[in-house]
Design an enzyme around this catalytic site. Structure first.
Site, PDB file in Angstrom:
ATOM      1  N   HIS A  22      -1.659   5.999  -2.013  1.00  0.00           N
ATOM      2  CA  HIS A  22      -2.610   5.597  -0.973  1.00  0.00           C
ATOM      3  C   HIS A  22      -2.471   6.563   0.197  1.00  0.00           C
ATOM      4  CE1 HIS A  22      -3.789   1.809  -2.833  1.00  0.00           C
ATOM      5  NE2 HIS A  22      -2.516   1.638  -3.152  1.00  0.00           N
ATOM      6  N   CYS A  34      -8.967   7.403   1.368  1.00  0.00           N
ATOM      7  CA  CYS A  34      -8.906   6.686   0.079  1.00  0.00           C
ATOM      8  C   CYS A  34     -10.312   6.454  -0.473  1.00  0.00           C
ATOM      9  CB  CYS A  34      -8.194   5.347   0.237  1.00  0.00           C
ATOM     10  SG  CYS A  34      -6.407   5.449   0.123  1.00  0.00           S
TER      11      CYS A  34
END
Length: 109
Positions: A22, A34
């Site tokens: 992430h 993201c």
């Protein structure tokens, strides 16, 4: 950090890729890094399957995506698939130019 691995054959063609991690650029639901990486990579898999008819072996779960090509003849379809994959790498590279602290791209042979 998002780690992108692009696996290349000896001739430089791409046969698979994986994305893990992430970005942590912003809180969940607001993380444009993201979101951008997800849109580019999932969009590439969908484009390959829809536009060329080649079904990738794709696996996706929270913070992870891997996609592999089946064995293909080096014909027009193969060239289209490679173009789409190279386009994906270009888009991810552009994201990394702006947000390099949050995404790393590795070319693996």
């Amino acid at each position: 950090m998002i780690i992108v691995q692009v696996f290349r054959n000896d001739d430089g063609s791409i046969d698979r890729f994986s994305i893990k991690g992430h970005a942590n650029f912003a809180k969940r639901g607001e993380d444009i890094v993201c979101a951008g990486v997800s849109a580019v990579t999932v969009g590439t898999v969908n484009s390959i399957e829809t536009l060329t008819g080649v079904e990738m072996d794709a696996k996706m779960k929270n913070g992870f995506l891997s996609a592999s090509l089946p064995v293909l003849e080096k014909d027009g379809t193969w060239s289209q698939v490679q173009l789409l994959l190279e386009s994906m790498v270009l888009m991810l590279t552009d994201i990394a130019k702006s947000y390099g602290k949050y995404i790393q791209i590795e070319q693996v042979k």
